[in-house]
Design a protein around this motif. Sequence first.
Motif, PDB file in Angstrom:
ATOM      1  N   PHE A 146      11.268 -43.611  34.746  1.00 29.36           N
ATOM      2  CA  PHE A 146      11.237 -44.596  33.589  1.00 29.36           C
ATOM      3  C   PHE A 146      10.575 -43.672  32.657  1.00 29.36           C
ATOM      4  N   LEU A 147      11.190 -43.612  31.181  1.00 28.39           N
ATOM      5  CA  LEU A 147      10.496 -42.954  30.208  1.00 28.39           C
ATOM      6  C   LEU A 147      10.015 -43.945  29.106  1.00 28.39           C
ATOM      7  N   LYS A 148       8.530 -43.793  28.958  1.00 30.65           N
ATOM      8  CA  LYS A 148       7.730 -44.927  28.268  1.00 30.65           C
ATOM      9  C   LYS A 148       7.439 -44.205  26.958  1.00 30.65           C
ATOM     10  N   ILE A 149       8.033 -44.931  25.873  1.00 29.11           N
ATOM     11  CA  ILE A 149       7.622 -44.444  24.501  1.00 29.11           C
ATOM     12  C   ILE A 149       6.795 -45.542  23.825  1.00 29.11           C
ATOM     13  N   CYS A 150       5.398 -44.955  23.362  1.00 33.89           N
ATOM     14  CA  CYS A 150       4.595 -45.619  22.561  1.00 33.89           C
ATOM     15  C   CYS A 150       4.613 -45.187  21.050  1.00 33.89           C
ATOM     16  N   THR A 151       5.177 -46.128  20.101  1.00 37.33           N
ATOM     17  CA  THR A 151       4.998 -45.713  19.037  1.00 37.33           C
ATOM     18  C   THR A 151       4.842 -46.867  18.230  1.00 37.33           C
ATOM     19  N   ASP A 152       4.382 -46.788  16.714  1.00 35.00           N
ATOM     20  CA  ASP A 152       4.291 -47.971  15.993  1.00 35.00           C
ATOM     21  C   ASP A 152       5.591 -47.933  14.859  1.00 35.00           C
ATOM     22  N   GLN A 153       6.226 -46.908  15.129  1.00 37.26           N
ATOM     23  CA  GLN A 153       7.559 -46.886  14.207  1.00 37.26           C
ATOM     24  C   GLN A 153       8.732 -47.475  14.943  1.00 37.26           C
ATOM     25  N   ASP A 154       9.805 -47.840  14.417  1.00 42.29           N
ATOM     26  CA  ASP A 154      11.047 -48.384  14.925  1.00 42.29           C
ATOM     27  C   ASP A 154      11.616 -47.205  15.634  1.00 42.29           C
ATOM     28  N   SER A 155      11.694 -47.199  16.871  1.00 41.19           N
ATOM     29  CA  SER A 155      12.436 -46.305  17.653  1.00 41.19           C
ATOM     30  C   SER A 155      13.873 -46.581  17.895  1.00 41.19           C
ATOM     31  N   LYS A 156      14.674 -45.679  18.170  1.00 43.96           N
ATOM     32  CA  LYS A 156      16.096 -45.851  18.433  1.00 43.96           C
ATOM     33  C   LYS A 156      16.323 -45.652  19.841  1.00 43.96           C
ATOM     34  N   ILE A 157      15.758 -46.514  20.667  1.00 41.41           N
ATOM     35  CA  ILE A 157      15.737 -46.562  22.157  1.00 41.41           C
ATOM     36  C   ILE A 157      17.453 -46.137  22.694  1.00 41.41           C
ATOM     37  N   ALA A 158      18.354 -47.169  22.074  1.00 42.03           N
ATOM     38  CA  ALA A 158      19.801 -47.067  22.335  1.00 42.03           C
ATOM     39  C   ALA A 158      20.352 -45.689  22.299  1.00 42.03           C
ATOM     40  N   GLN A 159      19.962 -45.197  21.043  1.00 40.40           N
ATOM     41  CA  GLN A 159      20.362 -43.916  20.697  1.00 40.40           C
ATOM     42  C   GLN A 159      20.068 -42.641  21.454  1.00 40.40           C
ATOM     43  N   MET A 160      18.631 -42.989  21.949  1.00 42.36           N
ATOM     44  CA  MET A 160      18.059 -41.853  23.106  1.00 42.36           C
ATOM     45  C   MET A 160      18.659 -42.014  24.271  1.00 42.36           C
ATOM     46  N   ALA A 161      18.794 -43.237  24.566  1.00 47.02           N
ATOM     47  CA  ALA A 161      19.370 -43.486  26.063  1.00 47.02           C
ATOM     48  C   ALA A 161      20.844 -42.816  26.176  1.00 47.02           C
ATOM     49  N   GLN A 162      21.354 -43.050  25.263  1.00 51.20           N
ATOM     50  CA  GLN A 162      22.830 -42.565  25.205  1.00 51.20           C
ATOM     51  C   GLN A 162      22.844 -40.883  25.161  1.00 51.20           C
ATOM     52  N   SER A 163      21.916 -40.401  24.432  1.00 51.02           N
ATOM     53  CA  SER A 163      21.967 -38.954  24.442  1.00 51.02           C
ATOM     54  C   SER A 163      21.261 -38.325  25.908  1.00 51.02           C
ATOM     55  N   ILE A 164      20.548 -39.275  26.430  1.00 51.70           N
ATOM     56  CA  ILE A 164      19.994 -38.965  27.885  1.00 51.70           C
ATOM     57  C   ILE A 164      21.095 -38.985  28.723  1.00 51.70           C
ATOM     58  N   ASN A 165      22.066 -39.766  28.700  1.00 53.55           N
ATOM     59  CA  ASN A 165      23.243 -39.741  29.769  1.00 53.55           C
ATOM     60  C   ASN A 165      23.939 -38.953  29.697  1.00 53.55           C
ATOM     61  N   LEU A 166      23.979 -37.836  28.527  1.00 51.22           N
ATOM     62  CA  LEU A 166      24.912 -36.766  28.428  1.00 51.22           C
ATOM     63  C   LEU A 166      24.137 -35.460  29.147  1.00 51.22           C
ATOM     64  N   ILE A 167      23.120 -35.697  29.807  1.00 50.95           N
ATOM     65  CA  ILE A 167      22.612 -34.622  30.655  1.00 50.95           C
ATOM     66  C   ILE A 167      23.154 -34.702  31.986  1.00 50.95           C
ATOM     67  N   SER A 168      23.392 -33.474  32.417  1.00 56.80           N
ATOM     68  CA  SER A 168      24.058 -33.338  33.623  1.00 56.80           C
ATOM     69  C   SER A 168      22.983 -33.765  34.822  1.00 56.80           C
ATOM     70  N   GLY A 169      23.578 -34.373  35.730  1.00 57.42           N
ATOM     71  CA  GLY A 169      22.629 -35.150  36.747  1.00 57.42           C
ATOM     72  C   GLY A 169      21.980 -36.322  36.510  1.00 57.42           C
ATOM     73  N   VAL A 170      22.164 -36.847  35.315  1.00 56.15           N
ATOM     74  CA  VAL A 170      21.824 -38.242  34.976  1.00 56.15           C
ATOM     75  C   VAL A 170      22.840 -39.274  35.329  1.00 56.15           C
ATOM     76  N   VAL A 171      22.817 -40.101  35.971  1.00 52.70           N
ATOM     77  CA  VAL A 171      23.768 -41.249  36.386  1.00 52.70           C
ATOM     78  C   VAL A 171      24.000 -42.100  35.220  1.00 52.70           C
ATOM     79  N   MET A 172      22.747 -42.544  34.831  1.00 52.91           N
ATOM     80  CA  MET A 172      22.945 -43.805  33.786  1.00 52.91           C
ATOM     81  C   MET A 172      21.417 -43.769  33.247  1.00 52.91           C
ATOM     82  N   ALA A 173      21.302 -43.922  31.905  1.00 51.91           N
ATOM     83  CA  ALA A 173      20.225 -44.346  31.159  1.00 51.91           C
ATOM     84  C   ALA A 173      20.360 -45.532  30.312  1.00 51.91           C
TER      85      ALA A 173
END
Length: 154
Positions: free
Chosen positions: A111-138
Amino acid sequence: MLTTHKISAELFYDSFDLIAIHSSLNDYTLAYALNKHQGLRLQRNQKDRQLNNGISFPVFDWHDEVSDCEYVLFGNKCRIDESQRSDGLFEFDTSMRAYYLVQERKEVDYFLKICTDQDSKIAQMAQSINLISGVVMAYGLEADMLKSKANLIF
């Protein structure tokens, strides 16, 4: 006459975003890949996340002071070799037992936990994590729906 005030445990829950990561990478390899591809600076925390029964989960964290955002990467699975006395051929029978930080999400490796008061772009970050070799799904996960949310507060 004295009055008793009770504070609900819900007041202590921080709001945070959560990304579930399915990967066969080791924890330090995943942390390195996230640092490289996401521009993070995750470092191994000196203290692991300990549960009541002595089970520990590795934690990598980084506090971005510029954006006032905290990133915490931790494993969901902990495997422990357990030995039991046996009446068979060998004196001890060893077996591996798995423990999970979030019981209802046993299929998630990290799990990657992100603590912030700002609007975070979780979907965009998860999509870029999916591009990492060895990551099946995020993918983003709704933390409020988890029964084990208290295990994620540390």
